[in-house]
Design a protein around this motif. Structure first.
Motif, PDB file in Angstrom:
ATOM      1  N   GLY A 148       0.836  -1.197   0.000  1.00  0.00           N
ATOM      2  CA  GLY A 148       0.000   0.000   0.000  1.00  0.00           C
ATOM      3  C   GLY A 148       0.869   1.244   0.000  1.00  0.00           C
ATOM      4  O   GLY A 148       1.719   1.429  -0.861  1.00  0.00           O
ATOM      5  N   TRP A 149       0.651   2.118   0.983  1.00  0.00           N
ATOM      6  CA  TRP A 149       1.434   3.352   1.082  1.00  0.00           C
ATOM      7  C   TRP A 149       2.757   3.137   1.815  1.00  0.00           C
ATOM      8  O   TRP A 149       3.623   4.015   1.803  1.00  0.00           O
ATOM      9  N   LEU A 150       2.946   1.983   2.469  1.00  0.00           N
ATOM     10  CA  LEU A 150       4.137   1.719   3.273  1.00  0.00           C
ATOM     11  C   LEU A 150       5.385   1.586   2.410  1.00  0.00           C
ATOM     12  O   LEU A 150       5.353   0.960   1.350  1.00  0.00           O
ATOM     13  N   SER A 151       6.487   2.157   2.879  1.00  0.00           N
ATOM     14  CA  SER A 151       7.769   2.003   2.195  1.00  0.00           C
ATOM     15  C   SER A 151       8.897   2.150   3.213  1.00  0.00           C
ATOM     16  O   SER A 151       9.101   3.225   3.775  1.00  0.00           O
ATOM     17  N   LEU A 152       9.603   1.036   3.458  1.00  0.00           N
ATOM     18  CA  LEU A 152      10.734   1.024   4.387  1.00  0.00           C
ATOM     19  C   LEU A 152      11.942   0.429   3.690  1.00  0.00           C
ATOM     20  O   LEU A 152      11.800  -0.421   2.814  1.00  0.00           O
TER      21      LEU A 152
END
Length: 459
Positions: A361-365
């Protein structure tokens, strides 16, 4: 299980991610009266989640391949090392190239996908496709061998990766890392570094969020990988050159093809229902949707109209337990259980080195610790089908192992639930498969009767 006790034949066609779980499950809890047969073109099946790490040089061949001979021995399954070329749904037989057909009462198909290149002239002759993965692994090994034997190290090797999705990006970055490592190892520090180009029809990683795209744009620049995006795609391939839709040409010494794949053409001739792209249509129970109820399908070769999902390893892995359970239910005439796949999956996309980006989704690590987590999950998954297989010898005293003595065997022709007995018709699995079976070992890793969810996978 003695031959005279067999009343039904379950045939697994293909050694995909879902089928390895079926083998393990049936090894743990055999179904009385059911003879299990695996038909596979390859004795060692690659795990897609570890492919970029293999390209980077972090994993050996054995570390990222599941030994189907060992797993078949554990499941007391016959292993037929051969290539399927059709299914006769009227007589319930799997058609084997150059060998007698194999009868089934229940059939499960998990054969993966093949490259979609027929519509692009020259692509089959002049590129190395990522799918099927086993062929790609061989292609990478041959590419590395040619690179090590360069006669003029001052001339840069030009490698083009076609495909701007996560798979293409991972392969491009992993290969750049590996070729640079090879150059340093060979002492060619004054020689030219390999030049990698990534070609994408549209924007690179268009399906991912903007944060993830920005991270990879930066990583690609740091690795000096040339990106050609929004080019409209490749229209033709000749020896050493790609022709792009907008008139440009990209020259190469090696070309890897990481674009969309398709189902095997022979599936259309079986009479089994397919979607518009030729993938086998399945229902919520993983059965053929509108086709024979005794036919099941899973993995990339299958397509669900009710629950469409990307062609990604995580979904194939998750199909394994419900597929095993529904095959068991079908063979014992119990109601099947619907399976709803997760809507989205966490993707851990490697950056060439021991680092990766997590996105959902919007998560980015991003970080090295994410690679360590991914490595742990991948190795745990692989151990599940090798070193962690429980020792079932105490429960199979007096039983014959069909896979070690029965790389050969055909099937009779009884229908599901008929109760008729059948023997072995002599479908040979090949000398190579028999030799591998004889050498395969099982080590006790403790009982793993409960199926754990796999937290990540390839996207």
């Amino acid at each position: 299980m003695q031959p005279e006790s067999w009343s039904q034949d379950l045939v697994l066609l293909g050694g995909g991610h879902a089928h390895v779980e079926v083998l393990r499950s049936f090894g743990m809890r055999p179904v009385p009266g059911v003879r299990l047969t695996l038909v596979t073109r390859d004795i060692h099946t690659p795990y897609s989640g570890m492919l970029p790490g293999y390209v980077s040089g972090f994993y050996t061949h054995d570390e990222c391949h599941i030994d189907l001979a060992q797993l078949s021995t554990f499941a007391q399954a016959r292993l037929v090392h051969a290539t399927a070329e059709g299914v006769d749904i009227k007589t319930r037989h799997v058609l084997i190239k150059g060998r007698p057909a194999i009868a089934y009462d229940a059939l499960s198909i998990d054969i993966g996908i093949v490259p979609r290149q027929n519509d692009i002239p020259g692509s089959l002759e002049h590129t190395t496709p990522v799918k099927p993965i086993n062929g790609f692994v061989k292609g990478i090994d041959e590419l590395l061998l040619r690179y090590r034997k360069l006669s003029d190290p001052s001339v840069a090797t030009r490698v083009v990766v076609v495909g701007g999705g996560p798979g293409g990006v991972e392969i491009a970055m992993s290969l750049q890392h590996r070729l640079e490592e090879e150059r340093v190892k060979a002492g060619r520090l004054t020689g030219a570094a390999a030049h990698i180009t990534l070609v994408s029809r549209g924007a690179v990683l268009a399906s991912l969020n903007s944060y993830t795209r920005a991270k990879f744009a930066s990583a690609l620049r740091k690795r000096c990988i040339t990106v050609v995006e929004g080019c409209g795609g490749v229209t033709a391939v000749a020896k050493g050159v790609l022709q792009l839709a907008k008139g440009e040409q990209v020259h190469f010494d090696e070309c890897l093809w990481c674009t969309d794949a398709s189902a095997a053409e022979w599936l259309r001739d079986t009479g089994l229902p397919t979607d518009k792209d030729g993938f086998l249509a399945i229902n919520e129970e993983l059965q053929s949707d509108g086709g024979p109820p005794e036919v099941f399908a899973s993995g990339d070769v299958a397509s669900s109209a009710k629950h469409p999902r990307p062609k990604a390893g995580v979904y194939a892995v998750r199909q394994g337990p419900p597929l095993a359970e529904n095959l068991r239910c079908f063979l014992t005439e119990r109601p099947l259980r619907p399976f709803t796949p997760q809507r989205s999956a966490l993707s851990l996309i490697t950056t060439g080195s021991r680092s990766c980006v997590a996105t959902r989704g919007w998560l980015s690590l991003q970080g090295d610790w994410l690679w360590l987590w991914k490595d742990h999950i991948d190795r745990t998954f692989m151990a599940r089908y090798s070193t962690d297989l429980p020792d079932m010898s105490t429960s199979s005293e007096g039983s014959s192992s069909s896979s070690s003595s029965g790389s050969s065997g055909g099937g009779g022709g009884s229908s599901q639930g008929s109760g008729s007995k059948r023997g072995i018709d002599g479908v040979a699995g090949g000398a190579e498969g028999l030799a591998i079976l004889a050498a395969s070992k099982m080590r006790c890793g403790g009982c793993g009767g409960k199926v754990r969810g796999v937290g990540i996978a390839r996207s």
